[in-house]
Design a protein around this motif. Structure first.
Motif, PDB file in Angstrom:
ATOM      1  N   PRO A   1      32.426  43.919  35.744  1.00  0.00           N
ATOM      2  CA  PRO A   1      31.615  43.168  36.697  1.00  0.00           C
ATOM      3  C   PRO A   1      32.490  42.399  37.686  1.00  0.00           C
ATOM      4  CG  PRO A   1      31.297  42.356  34.438  1.00  0.00           C
ATOM      5  CD  PRO A   1      32.233  43.516  34.357  1.00  0.00           C
ATOM      6  N   ASP A   2      32.112  42.429  38.965  1.00  0.00           N
ATOM      7  CA  ASP A   2      32.878  41.686  39.960  1.00  0.00           C
ATOM      8  C   ASP A   2      32.808  40.194  39.631  1.00  0.00           C
ATOM      9  OD1 ASP A   2      34.422  41.126  42.125  1.00  0.00           O
ATOM     10  OD2 ASP A   2      32.888  41.589  43.623  1.00  0.00           O
ATOM     11  N   GLN A   3      33.940  39.515  39.715  1.00  0.00           N
ATOM     12  CA  GLN A   3      34.078  38.098  39.332  1.00  0.00           C
ATOM     13  C   GLN A   3      33.844  37.918  37.828  1.00  0.00           C
ATOM     14  OE1 GLN A   3      35.183  36.309  41.915  1.00  0.00           O
ATOM     15  NE2 GLN A   3      34.810  38.094  43.195  1.00  0.00           N
ATOM     16  N   GLY A   4      33.976  39.002  37.072  1.00  0.00           N
ATOM     17  CA  GLY A   4      33.752  38.946  35.634  1.00  0.00           C
ATOM     18  C   GLY A   4      34.869  39.626  34.874  1.00  0.00           C
TER      19      GLY A   4
ATOM     20  N   PHE B   1      41.804  43.388  27.811  1.00  0.00           N
ATOM     21  CA  PHE B   1      40.655  42.986  28.615  1.00  0.00           C
ATOM     22  C   PHE B   1      41.083  42.936  30.076  1.00  0.00           C
ATOM     23  CE2 PHE B   1      41.510  38.562  29.818  1.00  0.00           C
ATOM     24  CZ  PHE B   1      42.504  38.202  28.907  1.00  0.00           C
ATOM     25  N   ALA B   2      40.100  43.123  30.936  1.00  0.00           N
ATOM     26  CA  ALA B   2      40.351  43.171  32.368  1.00  0.00           C
ATOM     27  C   ALA B   2      39.476  42.144  33.065  1.00  0.00           C
ATOM     28  CB  ALA B   2      40.044  44.565  32.901  1.00  0.00           C
ATOM     29  N   VAL B   3      40.042  41.503  34.083  1.00  0.00           N
ATOM     30  CA  VAL B   3      39.307  40.564  34.927  1.00  0.00           C
ATOM     31  C   VAL B   3      39.319  41.139  36.338  1.00  0.00           C
ATOM     32  CG1 VAL B   3      39.184  38.202  35.819  1.00  0.00           C
ATOM     33  CG2 VAL B   3      40.081  38.623  33.509  1.00  0.00           C
TER      34      VAL B   3
ATOM     35  N   ARG C   1      40.548  43.747  43.140  1.00  0.00           N
ATOM     36  CA  ARG C   1      41.715  43.379  42.337  1.00  0.00           C
ATOM     37  C   ARG C   1      41.359  43.297  40.857  1.00  0.00           C
ATOM     38  NH1 ARG C   1      45.959  39.164  44.185  1.00  0.00           N
ATOM     39  NH2 ARG C   1      47.001  40.482  42.669  1.00  0.00           N
ATOM     40  N   VAL C   2      42.292  43.766  40.033  1.00  0.00           N
ATOM     41  CA  VAL C   2      42.078  43.756  38.583  1.00  0.00           C
ATOM     42  C   VAL C   2      43.340  43.254  37.894  1.00  0.00           C
ATOM     43  CG1 VAL C   2      41.573  45.161  36.546  1.00  0.00           C
ATOM     44  CG2 VAL C   2      40.525  45.744  38.725  1.00  0.00           C
ATOM     45  N   TRP C   3      43.158  42.366  36.942  1.00  0.00           N
ATOM     46  CA  TRP C   3      44.250  41.914  36.089  1.00  0.00           C
ATOM     47  C   TRP C   3      43.913  42.322  34.657  1.00  0.00           C
ATOM     48  CZ3 TRP C   3      42.070  39.117  39.972  1.00  0.00           C
ATOM     49  CH2 TRP C   3      42.919  38.652  40.988  1.00  0.00           C
TER      50      TRP C   3
END
Ligand code: FES
Length: 115
Positions: free
Chosen positions: A14-17, A31-33, A38-40
């Motif tokens: 989810p965007d911003q999630g 886990f991904a943010v 952009r993804v971390w």
């Protein structure tokens, strides 16, 4: 990146999630943010005592989605670099995982991520 595996498609985060992923057998989960494109990605292991951060599936962020939280003892981590800014592992950091989004919108991580 050599030797990659597909973590998911970008739109599955989810965007911003955030979203959690079980690792292959013998691997730590990840886990991904996501913020827009952009993804971390980090290993899902608190540097405090090495347990998964979330208690509710896929819930890794605080209410305002500004920080990553370990829900067991409340440590807070910066999304951008995983550094702990409060809590019992202050000054320590989450283990980052190199991640890239390819031309088909797939999020790629090293095949060895979480090993
Ligand atoms: S296990 Fe994460 S803050 Fe204690």
């Amino acid at each position: 990146m050599t030797g990659t595996r597909v973590l998911c498609r970008l739109e599955e985060i989810p965007d911003q999630g955030a979203r959690g992923f079980d690792g292959p057998p013998g691997h730590v989960g990840l886990f991904a943010v996501r913020r827009g494109e952009r993804v971390w990605v980090y290993e899902n292991s608190c540097p405090h005592i090495g347990i998964p951060l979330e208690m509710v599936p896929h819930r890794f962020l605080d209410r305002k989605a500004e920080m990553i939280v370990c829900f067991t003892h409340g440590a807070r981590f910066r999304i951008e670099d995983g550094e702990c800014v409060s809590g019992p592992c202050l000054g320590d950091a989450l283990t980052p995982v190199e991640a890239a989004v390819d031309g088909q919108g797939q999020v790629l991580v090293p095949a060895s991520a979480g090993a």
